[in-house]
Design an enzyme around this catalytic site. Structure first.
Site, PDB file in Angstrom:
ATOM      1  N   LEU A 276     -16.586  27.628  -8.663  1.00  0.00           N
ATOM      2  CA  LEU A 276     -15.574  28.042  -9.705  1.00  0.00           C
ATOM      3  C   LEU A 276     -15.598  29.684  -9.423  1.00  0.00           C
ATOM      4  CD1 LEU A 276     -15.336  27.057 -13.241  1.00  0.00           C
ATOM      5  CD2 LEU A 276     -15.347  29.348 -12.547  1.00  0.00           C
ATOM      6  N   SER A 277     -14.439  30.038  -9.451  1.00  0.00           N
ATOM      7  CA  SER A 277     -14.031  31.793  -9.650  1.00  0.00           C
ATOM      8  C   SER A 277     -14.765  32.407  -8.285  1.00  0.00           C
ATOM      9  CB  SER A 277     -14.737  32.263 -10.831  1.00  0.00           C
ATOM     10  OG  SER A 277     -14.416  33.639 -11.004  1.00  0.00           O
ATOM     11  N   ASN A 278     -15.555  33.127  -8.155  1.00  0.00           N
ATOM     12  CA  ASN A 278     -16.255  33.532  -7.074  1.00  0.00           C
ATOM     13  C   ASN A 278     -16.867  32.539  -6.219  1.00  0.00           C
ATOM     14  OD1 ASN A 278     -15.449  36.200  -7.550  1.00  0.00           O
ATOM     15  ND2 ASN A 278     -17.381  37.061  -7.993  1.00  0.00           N
ATOM     16  N   ILE A 300     -12.239  25.820  -7.521  1.00  0.00           N
ATOM     17  CA  ILE A 300     -11.776  26.049  -8.976  1.00  0.00           C
ATOM     18  C   ILE A 300     -11.508  27.382  -9.099  1.00  0.00           C
ATOM     19  CG2 ILE A 300     -11.743  25.407 -11.291  1.00  0.00           C
ATOM     20  CD1 ILE A 300     -12.045  23.125  -9.432  1.00  0.00           C
ATOM     21  N   HIS A 551      -9.024  31.732 -17.313  1.00  0.00           N
ATOM     22  CA  HIS A 551     -10.231  31.616 -16.394  1.00  0.00           C
ATOM     23  C   HIS A 551     -11.457  31.376 -17.224  1.00  0.00           C
ATOM     24  CE1 HIS A 551     -11.638  33.199 -12.397  1.00  0.00           C
ATOM     25  NE2 HIS A 551     -12.771  33.343 -13.038  1.00  0.00           N
TER      26      HIS A 551
END
Length: 616
Positions: A276-278, A300, A551
Site C-alpha cells: 500500500l502506498s510506497n 494499493i 489515502h
C-alpha cells in the site's frame, strides 16, 4: 517465549534453492548470490500472544497503547506488541463507526513463529529489516507466501493490516520488508540504535538496524539519524530488490520451519506481492525483474511514477507544500475537514499567501485573489478538487514539508552530512522545544515512530525558518532544487529518476486499486498514467478506481473526515481474493472498473455504502 539465535549466514543454501526455481534468475544484481543476511532470530507466538495482534485482538488494537513495565528498558516482547498496535492504528480505521470487524476484515488469533534478520543488498551501505511470519496453520499442501513492503517509511510491521490480516488466516506465510526505511532511529549523542529485537544497543558493539558507517563524519546539525534520509542509499531506487530479497528470505525461513518439507522454491510455492502506498510502488517495482519469482502483484494506492506520463512525488509534494496552504483559503474549502479550525483557517496559511506574493510566486493583489490563483495553479498541474479537499489533512499536519525534507536527503544521498536546505531531525518536548532525547523517548522510537518525523517525540529542525511564514524559506529551497541546473539540482533529479518505473513481466497478473479522492498520492499523477502506460504496452492489469476513497484509512476516525469518505482496505482484501483465485485456480481477473460508493456520513458504515465490489 522461545528464542533460537542462529549464527550469521550468507545464504548459499538459499542460492541452491533458487537453482530449482521456475525460471532462472537473469538479472545478475538481483541474483541469490547477492543475498546476505545477518543473525537469524526466531520467536514463538502462542498462548496469549499471536502473530496478527500480539495477543491484543481487535478490542485491544482499538484500545489504549500497550504499556511498558520499565519505560526506559522495555522488553522485546513489549516493543513488538506496541509496534503491532501502532501499525494497525496507523493504517486501518478501527474506530467505532468504521465497520472493521463487522462488515469487513477480522483479527483472528493466529499462532506461529517469526523469523527475522537484517538483510543487505549488494551495493547498499545499510541493511533493510526482513521478517517472516509462519502460522501454525501453514498450508503445506498449497504452499503460499505473501511478501509485503511497508507503507510510507514505516517499520517492519507496516503492512500487517494489509498482508498479515489477509494472508495469515488463510494459511500463508507473510514476509515483510521495511524496504530501506523503517524506525531504527540512531541517536547521535548516545551513540545508540536499534537491535534486531527492537531494543537499543550501542554502535560498534553489535549489529544495529541503522548506524553511521565507522569513521563517518556526522554533520553537527544532525542529532537523530533516520535510515530513509541518512543511509546514503536512496532506498526508493531499490524498492523492488528489497521486496524480492524478502521473498527469497521467506523461502529460506520456510525451509527452517519445515525441514522435512524442504526445499521451498518459487516453483513449488505461490508467491504474491502486496503493498500500500510506497509499499504498493515497491511491489510494482519488484514486478519489473522478469525471472518468474512472483506469481502476482496487488498494489494499493501506489506511489508509482510511470515510465511515461505522471508526475514524480517530489515534484508535486514540493508544489503542494508551497501552494496548498494558500489555496485552501479559497471559500470552496469552507466546511472541509482540516481546512478550518472553528471556521477559521490557520494564521500560517494566510501568511503563506502573502509570502508567495512577496516572492513573486503569486500576482494576486489581495488574499482572496491569491488563494484563487494558487488553487488554479494546482488545478492546472493536474490536481482534482476531490484530491485537493482530502489533501487539506496532509497540509494541516505538515506532511508535505516532512516528505520534501526526507526525500530530498534520500534522493541526494546526503548520508550523515548536512541534509539539503538546512533540515535536520531532533527530539522535541510537548511544548515544541528542542531537547536531548530521554531514555524513555529513545526506547519507544522503534515501536511508535512512522519512519518520517514528526512523530514519537522526534521533529523536523528547519535552520532557515524566519519571518511571518517561517517555513517558507526552506520550502522554496526544496522546490528550487527540482529545477536548479547546478550540481545539487542534478544530483537530486538523478536520484528521483531512479524511482521511475519500468514495465512488468508481460504475463504477470497485476491488480491495482486507488481512491479517486486520494490527496497524498493523487490518482491523476500515479495509477491513472501508470495503468494507461501498461495498457499501451500490452499489459492488462485489473484496475479499480474507488469513489470517495482517500489515502489514509486511519484518518477516517477523525471527526468529520470519515463522514466524507469510505475505507480502502475492503477493496484491498477483495483484490487479494481475486488475485489468489487467478494464481491458484486460474480464474480470470475481473475487468477494471470505477466503483461507486456512498460516504457513511455520521452513521456507522454500512456494507451497501462500499458499492458493489466485483465478486461479492
Amino acid at each position: 517465549m522461545d528464542r533460537l539465535m542462529v549464527r550469521p549466514i550468507l545464504l548459499l543454501a538459499v542460492a541452491t534453492v533458487v537453482a530449482c526455481a521456475r525460471v532462472p534468475v537473469t538479472a545478475e544484481k538481483d541474483s541469490m548470490a547477492d543475498d546476505a543476511f545477518g543473525t537469524l532470530r526466531v520467536t514463538t507466538h502462542r498462548d496469549g500472544d499471536d502473530l496478527l495482534s500480539a495477543g491484543l485482538g481487535l478490542a485491544g488494537l482499538r484500545g489504549a497503547q500497550p504499556g511498558f513495565a520499565d519505560s526506559e528498558r522495555p522488553t522485546a516482547a513489549e516493543l513488538r506488541r506496541r509496534a503491532i498496535h501502532a501499525n494497525w492504528r496507523g493504517i486501518a480505521d478501527l474506530g467505532p463507526l468504521g465497520g472493521y470487524g463487522e462488515i469487513y476484515g477480522a483479527v483472528p488469533v493466529v499462532s506461529g513463529r517469526e523469523y527475522s534478520a537484517f538483510a543487505t543488498l549488494a551495493g547498499a551501505t545499510s541493511a533493510h529489516r526482513v521478517l517472516v511470519q509462519v502460522p501454525d496453520l501453514f498450508d503445506r499442501e498449497r504452499r503460499c507466501v505473501v511478501v509485503a513492503a511497508s507503507s510510507g517509511s514505516r517499520g517492519i510491521y507496516g503492512a500487517i493490516a494489509l498482508a498479515g490480516a489477509w494472508g495469515l488466516p488463510r494459511g500463508c506465510a507473510v514476509a515483510y520488508t521495511d524496504k530501506g526505511a523503517g524506525t531504527g532511529y540512531f541517536d547521535v549523542a548516545s551513540g545508540t540504535g536499534v537491535r534486531l529485537d527492537g531494543t537499543r544497543g550501542e554502535a560498534g558493539s553489535e549489529p544495529l538496524e541503522f548506524a553511521p558507517p565507522p569513521g563517518a563524519t556526522i554533520a553537527p546539525s544532525q542529532a537523530i539519524l533516520v535510515k530513509h534520509a541518512h543511509s546514503g542509499d536512496n532506498p526508493e531506487a531499490e524498492w523492488g530488490r528489497h521486496v524480492r530479497q524478502a521473498a527469497r528470505f521467506a523461502l529460506h525461513a520456510l525451509d527452517q520451519a519445515f525441514p522435512s518439507e524442504a526445499p521451498f522454491t518459487a516453483e513449488n510455492t505461490h508467491i504474491i506481492a502486496a503493498g500500500l502506498s510506497n509499499g504498493g510502488a515497491a511491489v510494482l517495482r519488484a514486478a519489473e525483474i522478469d525471472d518468474g519469482l512472483l506469481d502476482g502483484v496487488v498494489a494499493i494506492e501506489p506511489n508509482v511514477w510511470a515510465g511515461q506520463g505522471g508526475r514524480a512525488l517530489y515534484d508535486y509534494a514540493t508544489e503542494a507544500a508551497l501552494l496548498l496552504p494558500c489555496a485552501l483559503l479559497d471559500p470552496s474549502f469552507d466546511g472541509v475537514p482540516f481546512a478550518r479550525a472553528n471556521g477559521v483557517p490557520p494564521p500560517a496559511w494566510r501568511a503563506r499567501c502573502q509570502a508567495l506574493y512577496e516572492n513573486a510566486r503569486l500576482a494576486g493583489a489581495d488574499e482572496s485573489a491569491q488563494a484563487r490563483e494558487a488553487l488554479e495553479r494546482l488545478r492546472d498541474g493536474g490536481w482534482t478538487d476531490a484530491a485537493l479537499a482530502s489533501a487539506a489533512a496532509s497540509t494541516a499536519l505538515d506532511l508535505w514539508r516532512a516528505i520534501g525534507a526526507t526525500y530530498a536527503a534520500a534522493y541526494s544521498r546526503s548520508g550523515v552530512g548536512d541534509m539539503p536546505c538546512g533540515y535536520a531531525f531532533a527530539a522535541f518536548d510537548g511544548n515544541g522545544r528542542r531537547h536531548a532525547p530521554t531514555a524513555t523517548e529513545r526506547a519507544a522510537w522503534w515501536a511508535e515512530a512512522s519512519g518520517i518525523p514528526p512523530g514519537a517525540a522526534v521533529g523536523l529542525v528547519d535552520s532557515r525558518a524566519t519571518g511571518a511564514d517561517a517555513a517558507m524559506p526552506g520550502l522554496l529551497c526544496l522546490a528550487e532544487l527540482w529545477t536548479r541546473s547546478d550540481a545539487s539540482g542534478e544530483r537530486l533529479r538523478a536520484g528521483v529518476a531512479m524511482a521511475r518505473a519500468a514495465l512488468p513481466r508481460a504475463d504477470l497478473p497485476i491488480a491495482i486499486v486507488h481512491g479517486v479522492a486520494d490527496g497524498l498520492i493523487p490518482i491523476a499523477f500515479s495509477s491513472d498514467p501508470y495503468v494507461a502506460w501498461l495498457e499501451a504496452n500490452g499489459r492488462t492489469p485489473m484496475y479499480w478506481r474507488i469513489d470517495h476513497a482517500q489515502h489514509f484509512d486511519a484518518f477516517l476516525a477523525f471527526p468529520g473526515f470519515g463522514d466524507r469518505h469510505v475505507p480502502m482496505l475492503p477493496y484491498a482484501y477483495a483484490a487479494l481474493d481475486h488475485l489468489w483465485m487467478r494464481v491458484v485456480h486460474g480464474m480470470a481477473l475481473p475487468e477494471g472498473r470505477d466503483i461507486a460508493t456512498t460516504p457513511r456520513g455520521s452513521e456507522v458504515l454500512g456494507a451497501h455504502q462500499l458499492g458493489r465490489i466485483p465478486g461479492d
